[in-house]
Design an enzyme around this catalytic site. Structure first.
Site, PDB file in Angstrom:
ATOM      1  N   SER A   1       0.793  -1.229   0.000  1.00  0.00           N
ATOM      2  CA  SER A   1       0.000   0.000   0.000  1.00  0.00           C
ATOM      3  C   SER A   1       0.825   1.279   0.000  1.00  0.00           C
ATOM      4  O   SER A   1       0.272   2.367   0.014  1.00  0.00           O
ATOM      5  CB  SER A   1      -0.942   0.008   1.201  1.00  0.00           C
TER       6      SER A   1
ATOM      7  N   THR B   1      -2.242   3.070   4.043  1.00  0.00           N
ATOM      8  CA  THR B   1      -1.348   4.236   3.991  1.00  0.00           C
ATOM      9  C   THR B   1      -0.586   4.446   5.292  1.00  0.00           C
ATOM     10  O   THR B   1      -1.135   4.203   6.362  1.00  0.00           O
ATOM     11  CB  THR B   1      -2.243   5.477   3.777  1.00  0.00           C
TER      12      THR B   1
ATOM     13  N   THR C   1       1.462   6.961   0.268  1.00  0.00           N
ATOM     14  CA  THR C   1       0.570   5.859  -0.107  1.00  0.00           C
ATOM     15  C   THR C   1       0.630   5.551  -1.596  1.00  0.00           C
ATOM     16  O   THR C   1       1.012   6.409  -2.401  1.00  0.00           O
ATOM     17  CB  THR C   1      -0.888   6.233   0.247  1.00  0.00           C
TER      18      THR C   1
ATOM     19  N   ARG D   1      -6.572   8.755 -10.507  1.00  0.00           N
ATOM     20  CA  ARG D   1      -7.239   9.062  -9.233  1.00  0.00           C
ATOM     21  C   ARG D   1      -6.194   9.494  -8.177  1.00  0.00           C
ATOM     22  O   ARG D   1      -5.161   8.872  -8.001  1.00  0.00           O
ATOM     23  CB  ARG D   1      -7.997   7.835  -8.743  1.00  0.00           C
ATOM     24  N   VAL D   2      -6.505  10.567  -7.496  1.00  0.00           N
ATOM     25  CA  VAL D   2      -5.656  11.038  -6.401  1.00  0.00           C
ATOM     26  C   VAL D   2      -6.522  11.106  -5.146  1.00  0.00           C
ATOM     27  O   VAL D   2      -7.660  11.587  -5.207  1.00  0.00           O
ATOM     28  CB  VAL D   2      -5.072  12.434  -6.733  1.00  0.00           C
ATOM     29  N   GLY D   3      -5.975  10.633  -4.053  1.00  0.00           N
ATOM     30  CA  GLY D   3      -6.748  10.608  -2.811  1.00  0.00           C
ATOM     31  C   GLY D   3      -6.427  11.798  -1.914  1.00  0.00           C
ATOM     32  O   GLY D   3      -5.991  12.859  -2.370  1.00  0.00           O
ATOM     33  N   ASP D   4      -6.644  11.604  -0.643  1.00  0.00           N
ATOM     34  CA  ASP D   4      -6.409  12.662   0.336  1.00  0.00           C
ATOM     35  C   ASP D   4      -4.948  12.807   0.726  1.00  0.00           C
ATOM     36  O   ASP D   4      -4.525  13.872   1.185  1.00  0.00           O
ATOM     37  CB  ASP D   4      -7.197  12.341   1.620  1.00  0.00           C
TER      38      ASP D   4
ATOM     39  N   THR E   1      -6.191   8.197   7.289  1.00  0.00           N
ATOM     40  CA  THR E   1      -6.041   7.011   6.461  1.00  0.00           C
ATOM     41  C   THR E   1      -7.435   6.476   6.155  1.00  0.00           C
ATOM     42  O   THR E   1      -8.394   6.766   6.871  1.00  0.00           O
ATOM     43  CB  THR E   1      -5.177   5.949   7.179  1.00  0.00           C
ATOM     44  N   GLY E   2      -7.526   5.725   5.075  1.00  0.00           N
ATOM     45  CA  GLY E   2      -8.826   5.182   4.695  1.00  0.00           C
ATOM     46  C   GLY E   2      -9.282   5.723   3.354  1.00  0.00           C
ATOM     47  O   GLY E   2      -8.471   6.116   2.519  1.00  0.00           O
TER      48      GLY E   2
ATOM     49  N   GLY F   1     -10.009   8.006   0.875  1.00  0.00           N
ATOM     50  CA  GLY F   1      -9.594   9.397   0.746  1.00  0.00           C
ATOM     51  C   GLY F   1     -10.683  10.360   0.333  1.00  0.00           C
ATOM     52  O   GLY F   1     -10.662  11.533   0.723  1.00  0.00           O
TER      53      GLY F   1
HETATM   54  C1  SD4 Z   1      -6.291   7.120  -0.346  1.00  0.00           C
HETATM   55  N1  SD4 Z   1      -6.223   7.534   2.001  1.00  0.00           N
HETATM   56  O1  SD4 Z   1      -5.619   7.125  -1.368  1.00  0.00           O
HETATM   57  C2  SD4 Z   1      -5.597   6.797   0.949  1.00  0.00           C
HETATM   58  C3  SD4 Z   1      -5.597   5.329   1.148  1.00  0.00           C
HETATM   59  C4  SD4 Z   1      -5.379   4.913   2.555  1.00  0.00           C
HETATM   60  O2  SD4 Z   1      -5.209   3.317   4.116  1.00  0.00           O
HETATM   61  O3  SD4 Z   1      -5.293   5.658   3.465  1.00  0.00           O
HETATM   62  N2  SD4 Z   1      -5.289   3.694   2.850  1.00  0.00           N
HETATM   63  O4  SD4 Z   1      -7.484   7.345  -0.320  1.00  0.00           O
END
Ligand code: SD4
Length: 319
Positions: free
Chosen positions: A77, A179, A197, A207-210, A230-231, A233
């Site tokens: 990850s 992450t 991450t 795609r881009v997350g948080d 985390t999680g 995003g």
């Molecule tokens: C995301 N927040 O790209 C990240 C992924 C993540 O535990 O946190 N995974 O959305």
């Protein structure tokens, strides 16, 4: 309060009244402290703590700590070995923030194992905060980073297996994220943080997350505290979660209460919140930590007084 805090920090003590708005005063000597998300945080904390023990800065610790996980090909990850997008490309997001409020970030970066180190270079060597994609890659190479293949045989095999059954839908369930976000406090009482991450496994290309977004995946305000997320995003992006946690600390909540309120914001605003996991981890200026998640299987590693332990976060849902 800011001035009195700074004055107190100058003699090696911090007053937790900043987090409790003048309630019972507690004094603690400044001892370096590190927290980071998930089980791999244990390993990352060790590396960060070595730096802090030797008198290094929170910024160095936050960068070098998470780099250990970026370099681990077994970790699917973060960094090399990270799960690819649905087309088989490993695309990485990371950011870093120091105690002066400086920030650096890279998103949608390919072929570079240490996006957090590139993010630090963006912070220190450019007038910008964020570089993305091809531009981030070009900058990294100019800075001397090596271009390499980040898709390991193991990740490739798992992606190929997924491809047969998943019909190219991005996976958005609760199990495929890990992450690493880290917050460090050094012997001067300064706070810094990092987040890195490969994002959601088998996400849409681009795609881009948080995680690379300052205020969503990470925020540091050296006067009050720091938070990482985390999680899923998209939920933190829509609520600017890490900033929200730190802002709530600034307004007088404890780190724990602030994490709980930031999860509550998601619960209140997003009817489908149960389908996703989000975890917040925070540390206030006095070194008090807090964590909260939607589902109860979020954990984090805390290194304090030479003891490094994995702690289960409390959660909104006790499922
Ligand atoms: C995301 N927040 O790209 C990240 C992924 C993540 O535990 O946190 N995974 O959305």
């Amino acid at each position: 309060m800011k001035n009195s805090l700074a004055a107190t920090a100058g003699v090696g003590l911090l007053n937790t009244a900043c987090a409790n708005q003048g309630s019972k005063e507690m004094i603690r000597s400044i001892k370096p402290k590190v927290v980071s998300t998930w089980r791999h945080g244990l390993q990352a904390n060790e590396a960060a703590n070595e730096i802090l023990k030797a008198g290094g800065s929170a910024l160095d610790a936050a960068e070098k700590g998470v780099m250990v996980i970026e370099a681990d090909p077994e970790n699917t990850s973060v960094g090399i070995g990270g799960a690819p997008d649905r087309d088989g490309n490993v695309t990485l997001d990371a950011c870093i923030m120091d105690h002066k409020g400086n920030a650096g970030s890279v998103s949608f970066l390919q072929h570079i194992k240490h996006p957090v180190a590139v993010a630090r270079k963006v912070m220190e060597e450019t007038p910008h905060v964020m570089l993305a994609g091809e531009g981030a890659l070009r900058f990294a190479i100019d800075q001397g980073f090596e271009k390499e293949n980040l898709l390991t045989e193991k990740s490739k095999a798992e992606w190929e297996k997924w491809r047969k059954t998943s019909d190219y839908k991005p996976v958005i369930n609760v199990e495929n994220h890990d992450t690493i976000g880290m917050i460090c406090q050094d012997a001067n009482g300064n706070l810094s943080g990092s987040c890195t991450t490969s994002g959601l496994a088998y996400k849409m290309h681009g795609r881009v997350g948080d995680s690379p977004v300052i205020g969503a995946g990470l925020y540091v305000d050296n006067d009050y505290g720091a938070a990482v997320a985390t999680g899923m995003g998209e939920l933190m992006l829509k609520t600017l979660g890490a900033f929200l946690v730190v802002e709530l600390i600034r307004q007088g909540m404890s780190a724990q209460e602030a994490c709980e309120q930031a999860i509550q914001r998601i619960v209140d605003k997003m009817p489908d919140y149960k389908d996703f996991q989000v975890g917040y981890l925070a540390m206030d200026k006095a070194g008090n930590t807090g964590a909260f998640a939607i589902h109860k299987w979020f954990n984090y590693a805390e290194m304090a007084d030479g003891k490094n332990e994995l702690i289960d976060s409390k959660a909104y849902l006790n499922d």
